[in-house]
Scaffold this active site. Structure first.
Site, PDB file in Angstrom:
ATOM      1  N   GLN A 231       0.810  -1.213   0.000  1.00  0.00           N
ATOM      2  CA  GLN A 231       0.000   0.000   0.000  1.00  0.00           C
ATOM      3  C   GLN A 231       0.848   1.270   0.000  1.00  0.00           C
ATOM      4  OE1 GLN A 231      -3.313   0.049  -0.260  1.00  0.00           O
ATOM      5  NE2 GLN A 231      -3.611  -2.161  -0.118  1.00  0.00           N
ATOM      6  N   LYS A 254      -1.573  -3.396  -7.719  1.00  0.00           N
ATOM      7  CA  LYS A 254      -1.960  -2.180  -6.997  1.00  0.00           C
ATOM      8  C   LYS A 254      -1.181  -0.963  -7.479  1.00  0.00           C
ATOM      9  CE  LYS A 254      -2.916  -4.831  -2.751  1.00  0.00           C
ATOM     10  NZ  LYS A 254      -4.384  -4.883  -2.808  1.00  0.00           N
TER      11      LYS A 254
END
Length: 437
Positions: A231, A254
């Site tokens: 993240q 991601k």
């Protein structure tokens, strides 16, 4: 890709114009074909689920299409032009990723199929009977430390390792504000600790954890430190050499790249000491019927035909993010997060789970809405407003248990999101409240 323009910022007294260096989000959005599509019923897509998986720019899509259509061959083993071109493209992607995360040596970059595999690869090295390196020996009396805010990918491999070796699994608790409670770090991380593995940034709370403070204690006791950076790497500059950690994992899907590819970075001396994770072709030096010797890293950890086209796509994704500039991406997400936190405050009965300010947090906002299950929130937002958010425990069930809730709704932002999309989210949430009033 930036200029100076007038934007609006929400304050306690409403909206006010501010002149700031603008992130050219309209230009960026044109690179992402999916953002222009309409959902059934003519609803525009509002995609606020990049913490789950990001969308892909045309540059990544075309790089993969071009490789498949004109250059595809197996890597490292074909003595023909296509094999050479494919190998060059695959290894070029490794160079790009190494530069992207500041790896001192390109051979410290291991391609895996995702971050989960990267974390499992490291866990496999501990307590392995084929590894006599004392840093990786693990048994009863030894300790593994994680945290209460981890994704399941950074919990389950360590649970399995503890069960396999008899080591003790411990964890940092989380405060009511959604931050790691480091008040007991000296009692938690001890001379018996072999590995500490924590999220760089929480996928639920948005919290950015204090790596420096954790690392200082890890070094005091002679342990190793791993970061799950799934993240963080896609959203802001991350330099593994500057961080000073031992291992770092992230995933391509991601980071505007394809699924099916992840990355493990580890210090070269540790990779040399670690045993292979999988056995098969291309990870060997020589094979006899009764024994084998292994290739050096990175190939020691990349058994079989690797994700070739996915690596090409990840290389293109790294090029794209580098051209935009991760400093600019981080600033844009910070502005979006500030806007969202303020906008959500106008909804009675909405509670943010995690930090409610911008200090050490990223562009992920999870919340509950009083009297409404998150699954209902997500379905209405999608069906009636075209707003895609994630609902559930986000593969972080222990964190939700810590807060005494079964699930949350999560909006997560990226470089292509706008304040108008946050406004659409807020309108949708007002409607949800009316439906369940």
């Amino acid at each position: 890709m930036t200029d100076v323009t007038t934007a609006t910022t929400r304050t306690g007294g409403g909206e006010r114009p501010v002149s700031t260096p603008a992130f050219d989000v309209d230009r960026i959005r044109k690179d992402f074909p999916i953002l222009s599509r309409e959902l059934p019923g003519g609803r525009p897509l509002v995609y606020l689920d990049s913490g789950n998986s990001s969308q892909k720019p045309v540059q990544v899509i075309e790089a993969m299409r071009e490789h498949l259509s004109m250059h595809y061959g197996n890597v490292g083993r074909a003595m023909h032009a296509l094999g050479a071109e494919s190998t060059e493209a695959y290894e070029d992607a490794r160079d790009k990723v190494a530069a992207f995360v500041g790896a001192p040596d390109r051979d410290e970059i291991i391609f895996t199929k995702n971050a989960s595999e990267a974390l499992n690869l490291v866990a496999h090295a501990f307590g392995n009977p084929t590894n006599s390196d004392p840093r990786f020996t693990l048994g009863p009396g030894d300790e593994i430390v994680i945290s209460e805010m981890e994704h399941h990918s950074n919990i389950v491999p360590w649970q399995m390792l503890a069960a396999r070796t008899g080591a003790t699994l411990k964890w940092f608790p989380v405060t009511d504000e959604g931050r790691l409670d480091l008040s007991g770090i000296e009692e938690l991380v001890t001379e018996r600790t072999k590995i500490v593995s924590v999220a760089h940034q929480s996928n639920v709370l948005g919290t950015v954890n204090p790596v420096d403070r954790i690392l200082a204690r890890v070094r005091q006791v002679g342990a190793l430190l791993m970061l799950d950076a799934s993240q963080s790497v896609p959203h802001k500059p991350v330099d593994v050499a500057a961080l000073g950690v031992d291992f770092l994992a992230f995933t391509g899907h991601k980071a505007v790249g394809p699924s099916g590819i992840g990355v493990l970075w580890a210090r070269a001396e540790l990779l040399e000491a670690m045993p292979p994770f999988l056995g098969g072709g291309e990870m060997i030096e020589a094979v006899w019927m009764d024994r084998s010797t292994y290739a050096p890293a990175p190939h020691k950890f990349e058994a079989g035909t690797p994700p070739i086209v996915e690596a090409v796509g990840l290389g293109a994704a790294v090029d794209y993010l580098s051209a935009v500039g991760l400093d600019a991406v981080a600033r844009h997400e910070r502005e979006l997060t500030a806007y969202a936190l303020q906008a959500l405050r106008e909804l009675p009965g909405l509670k943010v789970i995690g930090p409610e300010d911008l200090e050490d947090r990223g562009g992920t906002v999870s919340f509950t809405l009083q009297g409404v299950h998150p699954h209902d929130v997500g379905q209405i937002l999608d069906d009636e407003f075209g707003v895609a958010v994630r609902v559930g425990h986000h593969c972080a069930r222990p964190l939700h248990l810590r807060f005494g809730i079964p699930a949350t709704t999560r909006a997560s932002f990226y470089l292509y999101n706008t304040t108008a999309e946050i406004d659409a989210l807020v309108r949708g949430l007002h409607h949800v409240q009316k439906v369940f009033a």
